[in-house]
Design an enzyme around this catalytic site. Structure first.
Site, short mmCIF file in Angstrom:
data_model
loop_
_atom_site.label_atom_id
_atom_site.label_comp_id
_atom_site.label_asym_id
_atom_site.label_seq_id
_atom_site.Cartn_x
_atom_site.Cartn_y
_atom_site.Cartn_z
N HIS A 1 6.96 0.12 -7.90
CA HIS A 1 5.53 0.35 -8.14
C HIS A 1 4.93 1.26 -7.08
CE1 HIS A 1 1.49 -0.73 -9.67
NE2 HIS A 1 1.14 -0.53 -8.40
N GLU A 2 5.14 0.93 -5.81
CA GLU A 2 4.50 1.70 -4.75
C GLU A 2 5.06 3.13 -4.65
OE1 GLU A 2 1.85 0.53 -3.64
OE2 GLU A 2 2.16 -1.51 -4.36
N HIS B 1 3.52 5.60 -7.00
CA HIS B 1 2.24 6.16 -6.54
C HIS B 1 2.41 7.47 -5.76
CE1 HIS B 1 -0.70 3.27 -7.78
NE2 HIS B 1 -0.12 2.24 -7.16
N MET C 1 0.84 -1.19 0.00
CA MET C 1 0.00 0.00 0.00
C MET C 1 0.87 1.24 0.00
SD MET C 1 -3.00 1.18 -0.18
CE MET C 1 -3.33 2.94 -0.29
N GLU C 2 0.53 2.18 -0.88
CA GLU C 2 1.37 3.33 -1.19
C GLU C 2 1.13 4.55 -0.32
OE1 GLU C 2 -2.27 3.56 -4.00
OE2 GLU C 2 -0.94 2.01 -3.21
N ASN C 3 0.59 4.40 0.88
CA ASN C 3 0.29 5.55 1.74
C ASN C 3 1.40 6.61 1.64
OD1 ASN C 3 -1.86 3.87 3.06
ND2 ASN C 3 -0.07 2.80 3.82
#
Length: 807
Positions: free
Chosen positions: A411-412, A415, A378-380
Site C-alpha cells: 500500500h505505502e 503511493h 506514512m508514504e513519505n
C-alpha cells in the site's frame, strides 16, 4: 495514517483569560500588555499590534487597534473568543480566512530548512527544536494586501522578506517589523499585515523569505518523539506531516497542491542515524554533533518531507536497476525481524516500476523504517515510516502476520506513484491518493507469490481469521465500503475524510471502472493509468479526473453520468425478484438528483456469455435492460462482483454459482460467488432477504466434500465467510447445534492432500471460530468488522421466524 492536530491552544490559555475577567493582575510596561503568559506587543511608532509567545506556546492571540481597545475586548471576551476575532479580522483585511490565505498569496518554489534537535533520543519534549528557513516563492496579485505562511506551535524570531531582484520589503526582530507591518499569529498561520503600500507591486514577483524560529514537538504529528517499547524514557525522533503537520515543523504553504523542492539540513548528535527523503549530499562532524545536508528533493508536496533520527540498524538489498533499498528498526529489535519487510519492499518496488512503466529516477535509495508506537504508516517519498507492529515479523509469526507486512508495504509503496509523483490537488480529493493505492495493493500482493490466493481479486475476498477481509487499512475494499456506505457514516468520495470511504470505496469504484474498461478494450485501463502518470507527473489531480483519464472519458455528457459515484453517497441495489434497480440502498423513496450510469455485467448461464450493459438510472426504480430481463431466471447479475452495488439473487442462483465455482475454479467465478455471498449476508442483516436463504445455502457447502490447497480460493473466499456468519448466529443464540463447527470439521479436518501453508491458514481460522470474544464489536477490539454492530442490533430485534428459530 494520522491526521495532525490543528490549532495552538490549550486549557492554560483559558485560565489566563479567566484571571483577567475576575479582575486579577494584568502586568504591563510602556509597550507591552502581558495577559498571564500571553504577550501582545505595541509597536512604539505606529501603535499597531504584533504578537509573540511568552513562557509557553499558545494558540490564541488578540489583535486590536490600540491598548485601550485591546483591554476592552479582552475584558468582554474569553481568550478563545479573542482568537476567533483575530481570524475574523485577518480574513476581513486579507480577503480570506487565515487557513486558506497562504496558498492564495504565495506560490513556493524552493525551501531550504535547517533544524537543530538537541536530544533526539530522549523522550523529553520540553524546549522543542530550533529552525532556520529560506523560502523562494512567487507572490500573487493578492499579496498587496497581506503575506502569510502556515505556522502552528512556533515563534518566528528574525524575519527578512526581500525581492529576489533586490530590495528589502520588510524585516522583523522579536515580533517588531519595519514599515508599519504587523506580525500576527492566527490559529493556523502567521500573517504579515502591511503598512501603507509596503506590499504594493509584488504581484507575480519572486520573493525571498528568511527566518529563524523556535518550534514545539508534536504529539504524533509534526516532528515528534516516539518512545521505545522497552525503554519509555528513550525515543526516536520522526515526522508525521500528513495532513497538516508541515506547518508544525517549518513555516510553509502547507497544502498538497503547493508543491516545491526541499533541501534540508539537520544538526543532531554524531552517533545517531539520521535519515531523510534523499541521499546525504554533505556531512560534517564536530564536538560530538553532526550536520547533515541532504540532496534536493524533486518537486513534491510539503507533507511528504520526512526525517527519522535515532539508534537504528538495517538490512539492505538492491533492485534490478541498482536502487538501494534499506529497511530499518530500532536497535532494541532483532535484525531478523526485518527479513520479511526487506523481501516485501524490494518486490513491491519492482512490481510498481514494471506495472506503471515508470522508474523513480529521482531516487537512488529507498529507506523504510519501523517506528515504535506509530499506529499507522506514512508514504513519505523515499523515506517510508511504518508501525513496527505491522512491519516487523518474528520467525514464530503465522501467515497472516507475514501477510500484514506484505500488505502494508504494498500500500505505502503504491503511493510513491499515486500520491507522491501525482498528488491529490487538495485534501478534499484524498480519495485519489488512498483509493488508488488501496486498489493497487491487491495487484501488488498477487504479484508477490505468497499464500494460496492466485489473483488480486481473490486477495480481496479471502477472509482473515479474526474479523474481516484482507487489506491494509480497512479490510476488503468492496465488502468493507458497502458495509460502511449507508446511514449516517456515508458520504461522497469528495471531502477531507480519512476513512473507509476514501480508502475502500475509492478502491472499489476504481475496480469497477477497470472491469468495464477491460470488457470494452482489454489492456486499456493499465495503458490509461500509465499515460496519466506520465502526463501528470510532479503535479496534482483529482479523483474524478484520474478516473476519467484512466477510462479515457472525454465526453462531458458521459462524465456527468459517471459523477454519481464520486459526488453522491451510498449506492444502488438491484433486486432480481423485482426486475430493476433501486436507486439508493435502504431508502426506496430517494430519487437521484441527476441521472447516472450503472455498469452491469451479467452472465447468461444457458448461453454461457457475459453481457456488459450501461443502465441509465434516472428515478427511484429503473427496470433492467430488455436483453437481461428476457432471460432473468438463468442470469447472474454483477458477474465478476466488481460493481459497486448489491444484488438480491434467488436461492437457486447461489446454488448454481457454487456448482460452477467448484467445477470451474477460475478467479472470476469464485469472486462472483464470494461477492454474492457477501451481499447475501448483509442483505439478511438489513432485513431485505430472509435469513433462511443463507442457512439453506450453507447446507450446500457440504457438497464440496473437502477443502484443500487446490480449491483454497473457494474455501477462503466463500466457505469461511459463511461459517463465520453462522458462528455469530450460534453464539448469539447459544445454539447447541454448532452448525458451523460441524461444517468446518467436514470440510477441513478430513483432508489429507493439503500442503503446509493451507493447513496453517485452516488452523488459524478454526481457532478463531471457537473464540468467545469473536462475536460482536467492542471498544477494545483492534480488528472490528463495521457490520457486526448492525448485526447485533438486527439479531436483538428479530421477531417471528428468528435466526435462532432457524438454527
Amino acid at each position: 495514517m494520522e491526521e495532525a492536530t490543528g490549532g495552538r491552544g490549550g486549557e492554560g490559555v483559558e485560565e489566563e483569560g479567566e484571571k483577567l475577567l475576575r479582575g486579577e493582575e494584568v502586568k504591563s510596561d510602556d509597550n507591552n500588555v502581558d495577559v498571564g503568559n500571553l504577550e501582545i506587543q505595541l509597536e512604539p511608532e505606529t501603535g499597531r499590534t504584533s504578537s509573540r509567545k511568552g513562557k509557553r506556546t499558545f494558540g490564541i492571540v488578540a489583535v486590536a487597534v490600540g491598548a485601550l481597545v485591546l483591554i476592552g475586548v479582552l475584558g468582554s471576551l474569553s481568550v478563545r473568543s479573542a482568537s476567533a476575532s483575530v481570524d475574523e479580522r485577518v480574513a476581513s483585511l486579507c480577503g480570506s480566512n487565515p487557513d486558506d490565505l497562504p496558498a492564495l498569496l504565495v506560490r513556493p518554489e524552493h525551501y531550504e530548512i535547517n533544524l537543530t534537535i538537541a536530544e533526539p533520543t530522549s523522550a523529553e519534549v520540553v524546549g522543542g527544536f530550533g529552525g532556520k528557513m529560506r523560502l523562494r516563492a512567487r507572490a500573487s496579485e493578492a499579496s498587496a494586501r497581506c503575506l502569510a505562511l502556515h505556522a502552528v506551535n512556533m515563534t518566528l524570531n528574525d524575519v527578512m522578506v526581500r525581492r529576489e531582484s533586490g530590495g528589502t520589503i520588510v524585516s522583523c526582530t522579536a515580533g517588531v517589523c519595519s514599515g508599519g507591518v504587523s506580525l500576527v499569529y492566527t490559529s493556523s498561520a502567521v500573517v504579515f499585515l502591511p503598512g501603507s503600500g509596503v506590499f504594493d507591486g509584488l504581484g507575480d514577483e519572486v520573493i525571498l523569505l528568511e527566518t529563524s524560529y523556535q518550534a514545539s514537538f508534536g504529539e504524533r504529528s509534526g516532528l515528534y518523539k516516539a518512545q521505545l517499547s522497552s525503554k519509555p524514557r528513550e525515543a526516536v525522533t520522526v515526522t508525521q506531516l500528513e495532513t497538516k503537520g508541515a506547518r508544525q515543523v517549518f513555516p510553509s504553504v502547507d497544502e498538497p497542491g503547493s508543491k516545491a523542492t526541499f533541501r534540508i539540513t539537520i544538526d543532531v548528535p554524531s552517533e545517531l542515524v539520521a535519515l531523510s527523503n534523499m541521499d546525504v549530499a554533505e556531512a560534517r562532524v564536530a564536538d560530538g554533533r553532526q550536520s547533515k545536508t541532504f540532496e534536493t528533493t524533486p518537486v513534491m508536496s510539503p507533507y511528504l518531507l520526512a526525517l527519522a533520527i535515532g539508534e537504528f540498524h538495517s538490512l539492505d538489498s538492491e533492485m534490478n536497476d541498482g536502487t538501494l533499498v534499506k529497511v530499518w528498526s530500532t536497535t532494541e529489535q532483532d535484525l531478523e525481524t526485518l527479513e520479511v519487510a526487506l523481501d516485501a519492499s524490494v518486490k513491491a518496488l519492482e512490481f510498481y516500476t514494471s506495472w506503471t512503466d515508470q522508474k523513480m529516477r529521482d531516487f537512488k535509495k529507498f529507506d523504510l523504517v519501523a517506528v515504535p508506537g506509530r499506529g499507522g504508516a506514512m508514504e513519505n517519498w523515499g523515506l517510508l515510516l511504518f508501525d513496527e507492529r505491522r512491519f516487523l515479523v518474528n520467525v514464530t509469526d503465522g501467515f497472516y502476520e507475514r501477510l500484514e507486512c506484505y500488505d502494508v508495504t504494498c500500500h505505502e509503496i503504491a503511493h510513491q506513484w499515486m500520491g507522491n509523483l501525482v498528488t491529490a490537488a487538495s485534501w478534499d480529493d484524498i480519495s485519489f491518493n488512498e483509493g488508488f493505492a488501496t486498489f493497487m495493493e491487491y495487484k501488488c500482493l498477487s504479484s508477490l507469490g505468497i499464500g494460496p490466493f492466485g489473483s488480486s481479486l481473490l486477495f480481496e475476498v479471502a477472509l482473515t481469521p479474526l474479523s474481516g477481509k484482507l487489506g491494509v487499512h480497512f479490510p476488503g475494499a468492496r465488502s468493507q465500503a458497502l458495509a460502511y456506505d449507508v446511514g449516517e457514516k456515508a458520504h461522497p468520495l469528495v471531502g477531507d475524510h480519512f476513512d473507509k470511504i476514501s480508502y475502500s470505496k475509492g478502491a472499489a469504484v476504481v475496480s469497477m471502472i477497470e472491469a468495464i474498461a477491460e470488457s470494452l478494450s482489454p489492456g486499456s485501463f493499465q495503458s490509461g493509468i500509465r499515460s496519466c502518470l506520465r502526463e501528470k507527473a510532479y503535479s496534482t489531480t483529482t479523483y474524478r479526473d484520474m478516473l476519467a483519464c484512466a477510462f479515457q472519458l472525454h465526453d462531458p455528457a458521459i462524465l456527468a453520468l459517471a459523477d454519481y459515484w464520486v459526488f453522491e453517497d451510498s449506492y444502488p441495489v438491484i433486486s432480481k425478484p423485482e426486475g430493476g434497480v433501486i436507486a439508493r440502498y435502504l431508502d426506496r423513496d430517494w430519487v437521484p438528483p441527476t441521472a447516472f450510469m450503472l455498469p452491469l455485467r451479467s452472465w447468461d448461464q444457458e448461453k454461457n456469455i457475459v453481457n456488459t450493459d450501461m443502465v441509465l438510472v434516472s428515478s427511484s426504480f429503473t427496470p433492467l435492460p430488455e436483453n437481461v430481463a428476457s432471460n432473468l431466471e438463468g442470469t447472474i447479475l454483477n458477474y465478476g462482483g466488481r460493481g459497486y452495488f448489491r444484488v438480491v439473487h434467488n436461492l437457486s442462483d447461489y446454488r448454481e454459482m457454487l456448482r460452477a465455482a467448484a467445477k470451474d475454479g477460475g478467479p472470476e467465478t469464485i469472486v462472483t460467488l464470494a461477492r454474492m455471498v457477501d451481499d447475501l449476508i448483509h442483505l439478511v442483516d438489513d432485513g431485505l432477504v430472509d435469513g433462511s436463504v443463507l442457512l439453506r445455502f450453507s447446507g450446500e457447502l457440504e457438497s464440496l466434500r473437502e477443502c484443500n490447497s487446490s480449491n483454497a480460493e473457494l474455501c477462503f473466499g466463500v466457505v469461511l465467510p459463511v461459517l463465520r456468519e453462522l458462528r455469530l448466529w450460534e453464539m448469539f443464540c447459544n445454539s447447541s447445534k454448532a452448525t458451523s463447527v460441524d461444517i468446518a470439521k467436514t470440510l477441513f479436518l478430513s483432508n489429507s492432500s493439503a500442503d503446509g501453508i493451507f493447513l496453517e491458514l485452516v488452523n488459524e481460522h478454526l481457532a478463531a471460530l471457537g473464540r468467545s470474544d469473536f462475536a460482536f464489536c467492542n471498544d477494545e477490539s483492534e480488528k472490528c468488522d463495521v457490520g457486526l454492530d448492525r448485526k447485533a442490533e438486527w439479531l436483538e430485534k428479530s421477531v417471528g421466524k428468528t435466526v435462532c428459530d432457524l438454527l
